[in-house]
Each structure stands twice: as structure tokens, then as C-alpha cells.
Design a protein around this motif. Structure first.
Motif, PDB file in Angstrom:
ATOM      1  N   ASP A 152       0.883  -1.122   0.050  1.00  0.00           N
ATOM      2  CA  ASP A 152      -0.115   0.054  -0.013  1.00  0.00           C
ATOM      3  C   ASP A 152       0.733   1.530  -0.012  1.00  0.00           C
ATOM      4  N   ALA A 153       2.082   1.256   0.343  1.00  0.00           N
ATOM      5  CA  ALA A 153       2.948   2.223   0.277  1.00  0.00           C
ATOM      6  C   ALA A 153       3.255   2.754  -1.161  1.00  0.00           C
ATOM      7  N   GLU A 154       3.159   4.142  -1.379  1.00  0.00           N
ATOM      8  CA  GLU A 154       3.581   4.761  -2.720  1.00  0.00           C
ATOM      9  C   GLU A 154       5.003   5.279  -2.848  1.00  0.00           C
ATOM     10  N   THR A 155       5.789   5.602  -1.819  1.00  0.00           N
ATOM     11  CA  THR A 155       7.128   5.777  -1.740  1.00  0.00           C
ATOM     12  C   THR A 155       7.782   4.879  -0.854  1.00  0.00           C
ATOM     13  N   HIS A 156       8.888   4.114  -1.437  1.00  0.00           N
ATOM     14  CA  HIS A 156       9.562   3.192  -0.564  1.00  0.00           C
ATOM     15  C   HIS A 156      10.959   3.924  -0.505  1.00  0.00           C
ATOM     16  N   LEU A 157      11.222   4.588   0.562  1.00  0.00           N
ATOM     17  CA  LEU A 157      12.421   4.914   1.049  1.00  0.00           C
ATOM     18  C   LEU A 157      13.479   4.130   1.826  1.00  0.00           C
ATOM     19  N   VAL A 158      14.492   3.623   1.210  1.00  0.00           N
ATOM     20  CA  VAL A 158      15.393   2.842   1.791  1.00  0.00           C
ATOM     21  C   VAL A 158      16.707   3.543   2.241  1.00  0.00           C
ATOM     22  N   TRP A 159      16.729   3.776   3.471  1.00  0.00           N
ATOM     23  CA  TRP A 159      17.937   4.628   4.060  1.00  0.00           C
ATOM     24  C   TRP A 159      19.059   3.896   5.034  1.00  0.00           C
ATOM     25  N   GLY A 160      20.228   3.683   4.415  1.00  0.00           N
ATOM     26  CA  GLY A 160      21.297   3.066   4.901  1.00  0.00           C
ATOM     27  C   GLY A 160      21.089   1.757   5.012  1.00  0.00           C
ATOM     28  N   ILE A 174       9.074  -5.210  -1.846  1.00  0.00           N
ATOM     29  CA  ILE A 174       9.226  -3.725  -2.063  1.00  0.00           C
ATOM     30  C   ILE A 174       9.419  -3.217  -3.402  1.00  0.00           C
ATOM     31  N   HIS A 175      10.362  -4.041  -4.381  1.00  0.00           N
ATOM     32  CA  HIS A 175      10.336  -3.686  -5.763  1.00  0.00           C
ATOM     33  C   HIS A 175       9.320  -3.874  -6.221  1.00  0.00           C
ATOM     34  N   ASP A 176       8.289  -4.784  -6.122  1.00  0.00           N
ATOM     35  CA  ASP A 176       7.213  -4.984  -6.860  1.00  0.00           C
ATOM     36  C   ASP A 176       6.284  -3.860  -6.526  1.00  0.00           C
ATOM     37  N   SER A 177       5.937  -3.675  -5.330  1.00  0.00           N
ATOM     38  CA  SER A 177       5.272  -2.284  -4.998  1.00  0.00           C
ATOM     39  C   SER A 177       5.641  -1.197  -5.476  1.00  0.00           C
ATOM     40  N   ALA A 178       7.038  -0.797  -5.420  1.00  0.00           N
ATOM     41  CA  ALA A 178       7.579   0.323  -6.050  1.00  0.00           C
ATOM     42  C   ALA A 178       7.583   0.448  -7.747  1.00  0.00           C
ATOM     43  N   GLY A 179       7.075  -0.782  -8.297  1.00  0.00           N
ATOM     44  CA  GLY A 179       7.175  -0.652  -9.701  1.00  0.00           C
ATOM     45  C   GLY A 179       5.615  -0.358 -10.188  1.00  0.00           C
ATOM     46  N   ASP A 180       4.749   0.004  -9.231  1.00  0.00           N
ATOM     47  CA  ASP A 180       3.465   0.533  -9.650  1.00  0.00           C
ATOM     48  C   ASP A 180       3.441   1.734 -10.405  1.00  0.00           C
ATOM     49  N   ASP A 181       2.406   1.821 -11.086  1.00  0.00           N
ATOM     50  CA  ASP A 181       2.393   3.300 -11.742  1.00  0.00           C
ATOM     51  C   ASP A 181       2.765   4.528 -10.853  1.00  0.00           C
ATOM     52  N   GLU A 184       7.362   4.652  -6.174  1.00  0.00           N
ATOM     53  CA  GLU A 184       8.726   4.893  -6.504  1.00  0.00           C
ATOM     54  C   GLU A 184       9.782   4.231  -5.441  1.00  0.00           C
ATOM     55  N   LEU A 185      10.716   3.977  -5.694  1.00  0.00           N
ATOM     56  CA  LEU A 185      11.849   3.618  -4.789  1.00  0.00           C
ATOM     57  C   LEU A 185      13.007   4.574  -4.674  1.00  0.00           C
ATOM     58  N   ILE A 186      13.329   4.939  -3.528  1.00  0.00           N
ATOM     59  CA  ILE A 186      14.375   5.977  -3.153  1.00  0.00           C
ATOM     60  C   ILE A 186      15.428   5.234  -2.442  1.00  0.00           C
ATOM     61  N   VAL A 187      16.722   5.399  -2.741  1.00  0.00           N
ATOM     62  CA  VAL A 187      17.674   4.738  -1.702  1.00  0.00           C
ATOM     63  C   VAL A 187      18.774   5.825  -1.156  1.00  0.00           C
ATOM     64  N   VAL A 188      18.823   5.614   0.199  1.00  0.00           N
ATOM     65  CA  VAL A 188      19.726   6.897   0.503  1.00  0.00           C
ATOM     66  C   VAL A 188      20.924   6.209   1.051  1.00  0.00           C
ATOM     67  N   ALA A 198      18.805  -0.649  -8.404  1.00  0.00           N
ATOM     68  CA  ALA A 198      17.516  -0.794  -8.751  1.00  0.00           C
ATOM     69  C   ALA A 198      16.334   0.018  -8.469  1.00  0.00           C
ATOM     70  N   ALA A 199      16.967   1.166  -7.813  1.00  0.00           N
ATOM     71  CA  ALA A 199      16.183   2.358  -7.273  1.00  0.00           C
ATOM     72  C   ALA A 199      15.575   3.359  -8.582  1.00  0.00           C
ATOM     73  N   ASP A 200      14.774   4.048  -8.410  1.00  0.00           N
ATOM     74  CA  ASP A 200      14.350   5.444  -9.074  1.00  0.00           C
ATOM     75  C   ASP A 200      15.475   6.524  -8.945  1.00  0.00           C
ATOM     76  N   HIS A 201      15.717   6.664  -7.770  1.00  0.00           N
ATOM     77  CA  HIS A 201      16.546   7.617  -7.325  1.00  0.00           C
ATOM     78  C   HIS A 201      17.621   7.299  -6.189  1.00  0.00           C
ATOM     79  N   HIS A 202      18.792   7.714  -6.385  1.00  0.00           N
ATOM     80  CA  HIS A 202      19.644   7.496  -5.412  1.00  0.00           C
ATOM     81  C   HIS A 202      20.417   8.721  -4.779  1.00  0.00           C
TER      82      HIS A 202
END
Length: 683
Positions: A152-160, A174-181, A184-188, A198-202
Motif C-alpha cells: 500500500d505504500a507509494e514511496t519506498h524510502l530505503v535509508w542506510g 518492496i520492488h514489486d510495490s515500487a513498480g506500480d505506476d 517509486e523506490l528511493i535509496v539513501v 534498482a531504485a528510481d533515485h539514489h
């Protein structure tokens, strides 16, 4: 179970002898529904480590095989002698690799039979900061969200964190959910990890500066009117105190080594329902608790608390969460506070020991315990843990272990068993009965599919045998079901109530999430009542804090633990590899090849594949250099599992006792050809 995701596996024993022949994901288990990762299968069926199959005792400079009577007699007598005048003279070290039952029993032995303050577990080395952050914010431990919130999350923010490597099954969700239209997946992360790839943004901050970046994001949220004022005003406290010390966004971003555009990206992402995951890159820092709390603050300020959102620490070891609930390490069973006299009386009564025997504080943690060897601590009982390789400043740790009377209980030969005075060979997964608890509070059964090798006993059996000898009557039963029932009864009415969970229920349902105060309850999102109707005065949110509100923190970035210098110009950071966990005793030989250090091309003093010496203020090791542009310039990356890595790391630690594994200053020098030849030619 190999990590804290808590996947259910189906094992089949070998036809002849002992061991696991086949392992696969269990389609009936509600956590993973049949999914499994390669490491989890491989470490069950074909572990690389050297199995321990006979008890051993030290005779002079050698460990020699002996009988169980001799080994247990020497272990019990050595621990008893050390504790005779001062119970704190015995240190006990547990692990996230034990079942709930074994973890509970070890705490009962340490606190109830011995009465020592000096009891901890290797889980402190990875999760103590996150635990403290949860208590500070919510008044209780464990993530509010569950795996049910991931889709159900729309932003998956993976930090450290690097779940693509450390938690492959969870990362698939996580990746399956972040692939929805709309997701997004963001990695810090300072390093371009597999997850970042694999992220949309790093976003790549400098190592050790995550707190500065988190405060920059919050400052920008405040400036851009991105704060959910309705949620903050209704359900939190301390926000104004935080605003009073909040740094300028541009200044904090500069401290973290990122552009304001990166800060704005993270602010924008928090507009959507966000799950904010974090791992060891946040926790293992001198300000680990402050940093984890700052990530919780971002969730509170942006209104990201509730289904499909929230702070979600990624636990490493298979039963780290169970250790936090069961083991009497940081709290009494059920998260009862150590300084609560009523809790101490209840535990003493249940165990049948004098209340004044039980310590009124949790002790100094593993690093502090070993620092006191030769002063306070004389004997150590280590169960399913490898401090000689897994703790910082490992050379000093090995010297302390060598000085103490050391009893080591493990399934595999380790750097720590080599230093032991007594070695007790123990059964491992697939050979033991019990339960475990995954990172989202779900308890599952583990079952024996094969007998242990002849001459090997289970952790629970050994702990209860030692404990009963130290305090007769303390362990009326060694049966896992009876021990679980005793533990569960002690949690009744607590924040981590497991009294509604039984072996019979787990046999029926496979897994149950706590709190479960009765036989029909199933816990979901913590502190939240989806059925509450605020219009009628019902509160949707209720936190176990004095005010009933969640609490903001007010810490700011104070700098890295060990800045680089002219003498030590590179920053060393450490992380997991795909085939290793803990100190890698299941996935490497007892005599591994030199570590591989990953270095950016501009920072490499030699060519790819050549030998290099890495030196910190504590020691030096030889490694093989791998030129890798995924590692930022000025940084050296080593695998945390390799037994040589912690020769370099610093003992500086968070107030919780969690060490600063993720950042220290080093230098790299070429290894001279003559020196390499001399090392490679046998004497």
C-alpha cells in the motif's frame, strides 16, 4: 531461518545419517508463502563452516575432545567460582541466532541464577539504536508497520540499508510495490548498492552524515509547508523544541555532502504514503539512536504514520526481535522496564529467586562487558556468537577473551571457539525445536527435521543444564513447549503480550503476530485503531507514553566518530555481502582468503586484484583490492562478515552501546612484492 524476514521453510532430512537434504520455501507459511532466497536454502543444506561435534576443554595450549560430564563440569565450576564473590564477575553473551526459548533461558540463567549485570547479546551490535529510537518516540519497541503495509505504500524510502542483498524476499515485495505506476523506490546510501541500482533515485550522503541529511529534509519540509500540522498537533509532542534547534537546510545538506536538489527530492517523496526503511547504515553510529529518531521524526512530521506508511527498521539476525522480547537483556520479558520495581518482583516471583538478586539496570552492553575483563569480569559464557570476529577493535577483544575463563557454545568452529577454555557443541536450525520472532513481530514454530550429530546437544538443553546446576530448581523443565509457556505467561498484560500464543495455536496457524493477549487476537499496525470513530470521541491513535502522544527528538548532527586526517585520509565503511550473515561462520571456511576491499578508481593505490595493506589507528590487515566506481571517492568498503575487518573498526559507540561500525579513518598502502612473496612461501 537465516535472517529476520522470518520466511517459513520446509526441510527434509537426509535418508542416512544426520543433516538436511532438501530445503524450500513453505507455501503454507503466511510470511513468505513459498518464496525463499538462495542463501537461506544453501546455508540449510550445505553450510561451509566447520561443524563442532565433540565437547572440548583446554589442556595447555590445545583444545582436546572430552566427555560431556567433564566439559559441563569444568564450565559450571569455572562460572560458579568466578561468581562466588561477585555475580558481575561473570559475563554472558547471547545471540539473535537462538530460539525464543533458548534466549529466554539464557536470560533466566544470567539474571536469575547468577544475578549479573554483565549480560548482553550480539543483537546490541546491530539494533540497540533502533530499539531506543522506538522507545523514545512511541514508548515501546518494534516497528509500527507490518509486511501487510508494503503493497500500500507509494514511496519506498530505503535509508542506510541494502535489502536486495540482506533481505532478498522482502526486497521482492518492496520492488514489486515500487513498480506500480504511482510508486517509486528511493535509496539513501553512500555506496551505489544493489538496492540503489534498482531504485528510481539514489541519494549519496557522505558516510556517517545521515543525521545531518535527515535534519536538512525536515528543515525543508518546515520551510515548504510540508508538515502535517493536523497530525502533529493532535498526536505528538516536542515539535516546537525540535524547531528551536533545527539547522538551516542548506547548511545541513552541505554537512551531509549532498545538494539541496537531493533534499527536495526526499521532501517531495514524503508527500505520498511512505514506508521509511532503515538498517545498519543508520544504527551503527555514535549517534545511531539520534539518527534513527530523526527518521521517525520525518514520518511524524509528514504524517506518514498509519497503514501503508511509517518507520520500519530492518532487523538482521533471524531472531533478533525474539531476543528483544524474551531474553531479559534490555528489558524483562514482555518489554517490562528494568527500573520498574513491580516488574522485578513479578519476574523474581515467577523464577523463584530473591528479588534483590535481579539487577536494576541492563548493564553496559557487549563492548563495555569485554572492556572490563581483568578488572570486573573474570569469566564469560558465550552462546551462538563470535565476538572475536564480530566486535569492534577485534585485537583488543581477542586479548580480553584470552584472559578470561571462556565457555563457548556454538554449532560451528569460530575465531572465538579457538580461544575457549571449554567448547560446548550445540545443535542448529533443523536440529532444534522452538519458536522465533521476525522483524514485524510474528512468532513462528521451528521444528527438528533431523537429529543433531551424536555428541551434540541443543542450546536450550545446555543452558538449562548449566542454569540448573548454578541454581537448583530454576529450570523445572527443558521441554521447549513448557519454556515457551512460562515465557508467554510472564508477558501477560505487557506491551509485548504473547500470552495468547501457544504451540497448539502455532501448529494450526503457522505464525501469530504479537501483541496477542488471547487465543483469537491478531495484531496489526501498532498504536492505531482503524475502527475508531474520532467524531464520537474515540481516539484512532494511542501511544504508551505518559501523555499518550508520540514524541519528537531534538538531537542535531555532532560530526563523525573518527574524521579523516593527513595520516588516515580514507573513510572505511562496512556492509553485508550476499552470501554472508553475522561473521559468516556458515558461509566461509575457518581459514578464509584475505578480505576484498572495494575502492573508487581515484582512491586506489594499486591495480585491481593486487594486495594492499589497510591500516587504522587500531591495527592493520592485508586485503585484495577491487577497483569499483560504485564506492565513492575517498571511501574504502569491506565486508563486515570477514574475520579481519573488525581489527580496524573503532570501539566508539552510541549511548545504547551499539558500535560505530560504519565509519572510521584508514589509509591504504601497496604491499611490497618481497613482503607478499615472504608471506606466501611456507616456512
Amino acid at each position: 531461518m537465516r535472517c529476520a524476514v522470518g520466511c517459513g521453510h520446509v526441510h527434509r532430512g537426509v535418508d542416512i545419517g544426520v543433516g538436511v537434504d532438501v530445503a524450500r520455501g513453505d507455501p503454507a507459511h503466511p510470511t513468505n508463502e513459498g518464496l525463499a532466497c538462495g542463501r537461506g536454502i544453501r546455508e540449510s543444506t550445505d553450510p561451509e563452516g566447520e561443524w563442532l561435534t565433540r565437547p572440548m576443554v583446554r589442556r595447555g595450549d590445545e583444545l582436546v575432545p572430552t566427555t560431556w560430564d567433564v566439559a559441563l563440569g569444568e564450565a559450571i565450576n569455572g562460572l560458579r567460582r568466578a561468581a562466588e564473590d561477585d555475580p558481575d564477575a561473570v559475563a554472558v553473551l547471547g545471540s539473535g541466532q537462538q530460539t525464543n526459548e533458548a534466549a529466554y533461558a539464557l536470560g533466566k540463567l544470567a539474571r536469575g541464577a547468577l544475578g549479573t549485570r554483565n549480560y548482553g547479546a550480539n543483537t546490541t551490535l546491530c539494533m540497540a539504536s533502533a530499539v531506543a529510537a522506538y522507545y523514545d518516540a512511541f514508548g515501546s519497541d518494534a516497528p509500527p508497520p507490518t509486511y501487510d503495509d508494503v503493497p500500500d505504500a507509494e514511496t519506498h524510502l530505503v535509508w542506510g540499508a541494502n535489502p536486495a542483498v540482506a533481505h532478498p524476499v522482502m526486497f521482492r515485495w518492496i520492488h514489486d510495490s515500487a513498480g506500480d505506476d504511482d510508486s517509486e523506490l528511493i535509496v539513501v546510501d553512500p555506496v551505489e548498492t544493489k538496492t540503489a541500482g534498482a531504485a528510481d533515485h539514489h541519494v549519496a550522503p557522505d558516510p556517517g552524515t545521515d543525521l545531518a541529511l535527515a535534519r536538512a529534509v525536515l528543515a525543508r519540509l518546515v520551510a515548504d509547508d510540508g508538515v502535517d500540522r493536523a497530525f502533529v498537533d493532535a498526536h505528538t509532542e516536542g515539535f516546537d523544541d525540535l524547531l528551536a534547534v533545527l539547522p538551516d537546510a542548506a547548511d545541513a545538506a552541505a554537512e551531509a555532502g549532498v545538494d539541496l536538489a537531493d533534499v527536495d527530492l526526499l521532501c517531495s517523496a514524503l508527500d505520498a504514503p511512505t514506508l521509511l526503511y532503515w538498517g545498519m547504515g543508520v544504527n551503527q553510529h555514535v549517534q545511531g539512536t539520534d539518527t534513527a529518531s530523526a527518521l521517525v521524526d520525518l514520518c511524524l512530521a509528514s504524517g506518514n504514520l498509519g497503514p501503508g506508511s511509517g518507520p520500519f527498521s530492518l532487523t538482521g539476525q533471524a531472531n533478533s526481535m525474539g531476543t528483544r522480547v524474551c531474553s531479559s537483556k534490555g528489558t524483562w520479558p514482555g518489554h517490562r522496564d528494568f527500573d520498574d520495581p513491580t516488574a522485578r518482583r513479578d519476574v523474581a516471583s515467577a523464577w523463584g529467586v530473591p528479588v534483590d538478586r535481579l539487577p536494576d539496570d541492563p548493564g553496559p552492553g557487549p563492548v563495555g562487558m569485554l572492556d572490563s575483563v581483568g578488572d570486573e569480569v573474570e569469566a564469560i559464557y558465550a552462546v551462538a556468537t563470535n565476538p572475536a570476529a564480530g566486535m569492534p577493535d577485534a585485537t583488543a577483544v581477542r586479548e580480553a577473551l584470552d584472559e578470561a575463563f571462556l565457555v563457548v557454545q556454538d554449532a560451528f568452529s569460530t575465531e572465538t571457539t579457538e580461544l575457549a577454555d571449554v567448547v560446548l557443541p550445540a545443535a542448529t536450525w533443523g536440529e532444534s525445536e522452538g519458536t522465533t520472532t521476525n522483524m514485524e513481530r510474528t512468532i513462528s514454530r521451528v521444528r527438528r527435521v533431523t537429529d543433531p550429530p551424536s555428541g551434540v546437544r541443543t542450546d536450550l538443553d545446555l543452558i538449562a543444564t548449566v542454569g540448573e546446576a548454578l541454581e537448583p530448581g530454576l529450570f523445572p523443565s527443558k521441554a521447549p513447549a513448557a519454556v515457551f509457556e512460562e515465557f508467554a505467561a510472564l508477558t501477560r498484560g505487557t506491551l509485548a503480550d504473547c500470552s495468547g500464543i501457544s504451540y497448539e495455536r502455532l501448529d494450526e496457524e503457522h505464525a501469530v503476530r504479537w501483541p496477542a493477549p488471547d487465543a483469537s487476537s491478531h495484531a496489526g499496525y501498532r498504536y492505531y485503531d482503524a475502527d475508531a470513530d474520532p467524531s464520537t470521541g474515540d481516539e484512532r491513535w494511542s501511544f504508551p507514553t505518559p501523555s499518550g502522544r508520540a514524541r519528537f527528538s531534538a538531537a542535531t548532527f555532532e560530526g563523525v566518530a573518527e574524521p579523516v586526517s593527513e595520516s588516515y585520509p580514507l573513510t572505511l565503511t562496512t556492509a553485508r555481502e550476499g552470501d554472508g550473515y553475522n561473521t559468516g561462520v556458515r558461509s566461509r571456511s575457518t581459514d578464509p582468503d584475505p578480505a576484498t576491499v572495494r575502492v573508487h578508481p581515484e582512491s586506489a593505490p594499486v591495480g585491481d586484484g593486487e594486495a594492499v595493506e589497510i591500516e587504522s589507528r587500531r591495527g592493520a590487515i592485508t586485503a585484495t583490492l577491487a577497483v569499483d566506481a560504485a564506492v565513492p571517492e575517498g571511501v574504502a568498503w569491506l565486508p563486515i562478515h570477514h574475520p579481519a575487518t573488525n581489527v580496524l573498526t573503532t570501539k566508539q559507540r552510541d549511548p545504547t552501546g551499539e558500535p560505530n561500525f560504519k565509519q572510521c579513518a584508514v589509509r591504504l598502502e601497496p604491499v611490497e612484492v618481497e613482503e607478499r612473496v615472504r608471506e606466501e612461501v611456507p616456512a
